[in-house]
Design a protein around this motif. Structure first.
Motif, PDB file in Angstrom:
ATOM      1  N   THR A   1       0.854  -1.178   0.000  1.00  0.00           N
ATOM      2  CA  THR A   1       0.000   0.000   0.000  1.00  0.00           C
ATOM      3  C   THR A   1       0.892   1.231   0.000  1.00  0.00           C
ATOM      4  O   THR A   1       2.111   1.133   0.222  1.00  0.00           O
TER       5      THR A   1
ATOM      6  N   PHE B   1       1.189   5.660   0.907  1.00  0.00           N
ATOM      7  CA  PHE B   1       0.665   6.846   1.574  1.00  0.00           C
ATOM      8  C   PHE B   1       1.539   8.038   1.185  1.00  0.00           C
ATOM      9  O   PHE B   1       2.697   7.871   0.809  1.00  0.00           O
TER      10      PHE B   1
ATOM     11  N   GLU C   1      -1.103   7.464  13.440  1.00  0.00           N
ATOM     12  CA  GLU C   1      -1.260   7.471  11.990  1.00  0.00           C
ATOM     13  C   GLU C   1      -0.496   6.317  11.351  1.00  0.00           C
ATOM     14  O   GLU C   1      -1.033   5.589  10.504  1.00  0.00           O
TER      15      GLU C   1
ATOM     16  N   TRP D   1      -1.660   2.905   9.225  1.00  0.00           N
ATOM     17  CA  TRP D   1      -1.139   2.413   7.944  1.00  0.00           C
ATOM     18  C   TRP D   1      -0.896   0.902   8.009  1.00  0.00           C
ATOM     19  O   TRP D   1      -1.262   0.177   7.088  1.00  0.00           O
TER      20      TRP D   1
ATOM     21  N   ARG E   1      -4.125  -1.107   8.132  1.00  0.00           N
ATOM     22  CA  ARG E   1      -4.749  -1.136   6.808  1.00  0.00           C
ATOM     23  C   ARG E   1      -4.015  -2.113   5.895  1.00  0.00           C
ATOM     24  O   ARG E   1      -4.647  -2.839   5.109  1.00  0.00           O
TER      25      ARG E   1
END
Length: 335
Positions: A228, A230, A245, A249, A252
């Protein structure tokens, strides 16, 4: 560290060159400065150009196996078009900006085992000499450091760092290789992933943070990788909930059942110099190569009591790499 050697293409009596960098580590997108010191030979020489070349020790995967070599990824012309008189001493200052995606080589002053260097090329009367090779120290940007610090506080441990030839699809990657920082999982995730790999792709506007987890398989399914991405701004460093935060991540990432977007790793071209032949493979991330296991101590990404010993071994390997490179070229010139 300064390397001095005779201009091999001209033999005894030719000019010599020393490149001296200003002390201290620089950041990606920061300025590298120093001086190139020239010593004239036993006659006048026309200096066509002095060029500095950024090189990195990079690994690659091919169908036949793995290879490693030096890849050039940036050039800066310092000077040229002048005459160096017999026995003349001349110093030429330089400064240039590092590419934003330049890999980091240290964290909190602790080397990561990643090999970057600046090679000096001196062009004299149609001959070129790529002799002087100086190690380059690069520290993380504040946003990179904040993310690594958060990972350390969450319980992730530093495992290794290396450079991989290829591109990460779906990103704005500019260089022909990318850096991956491999971490051991935090206790809360140890049952779900084997390791976490972090790649930073910096740009003037901020960072792309690509996360890849080697997920453990269950009784009815095998393990697989999940990816993933960000984005983080350079000015978002003082965010109060940074740990929360980053933890979000990771959650997720490990909860997804498929990669988030087209983030495959495409193999790149052959090495610019020092590489081995072969066909690029599928670009999957490989294990650590020369000098990639080191403790990151102060960042909280420690590997335990043996970290200091491992770090010392890595420092020796990196030093041997630069010294060995210089010696090999000297031997080649003599032949």
């Amino acid at each position: 560290m300064v390397f001095k050697r005779l201009l091999g293409s001209l033999g005894v009596g030719g000019p010599s060159v020393d490149t001296v960098l200003e002390p201290g580590a620089v950041t990606p997108g920061g300025v590298v400065a120093g001086q190139v010191h020239l010593q004239g030979g036993n006659t006048d020489f026309a200096i066509e150009h002095i060029t500095l070349e950024l090189v990195a020790h990079v690994e690659a995967e091919y169908d036949e196996g793995e290879a490693e070599g030096m890849v050039a990824f940036h050039q800066h012309v310092v000077a040229g078009g002048f005459r160096l008189a017999e026995d003349e001493r001349r110093s030429v200052p330089f400064s240039f900006t590092l590419p934003w995606e330049t890999p980091i080589t240290e964290l909190y002053g602790q080397g990561l085992g990643v090999v970057l260097g600046i090679r000096t090329e001196l062009g004299v009367a149609g001959a070129k000499d790529k002799g002087d090779l100086d190690p380059l120290a690069v520290r993380p940007l504040p946003a990179q450091e904040a993310i690594l610090e958060a990972l350390g506080q969450l319980g992730f441990g530093f495992k290794s760092a290396d450079l991989e030839l290829g591109r990460i699809g779906g990103t704005g990657q500019q260089l022909p290789f990318y850096q991956e920082i491999e971490l051991t999982p935090a206790p809360r995730y140890a049952q779900r992933i084997n390791e976490l790999e972090v790649t930073f792709l910096a740009a003037p506007a901020g960072l792309e943070v690509v996360l890849e987890a080697d997920r453990r398989g269950g009784f009815s399914s095998g393990g697989h990788d999940a990816l993933t991405r960000f984005t983080v701004g350079h000015h978002d460093v003082e965010q109060a909930d940074r740990n929360a935060e980053v933890d979000g991540w990771i959650r997720r990432l490990v909860e997804h059942h498929a990669p988030d977007g087209p983030y495959g790793h495409a193999g790149g071209a052959l090495f610019a110099q020092g590489g081995h032949g072969g066909h690029p493979g599928d670009g999957h991330r490989s294990g650590p190569g020369v000098g990639t296991a080191v403790a990151a101590g102060a960042a909280g990404l420690a590997v335990g009591v043996v970290g200091g010993m491992v770090a010392a071994e890595v420092v020796d390997e990196v030093g041997d790499f630069f010294e060995g490179d210089d010696e090999e070229e000297d031997e080649g010139d003599e032949g």
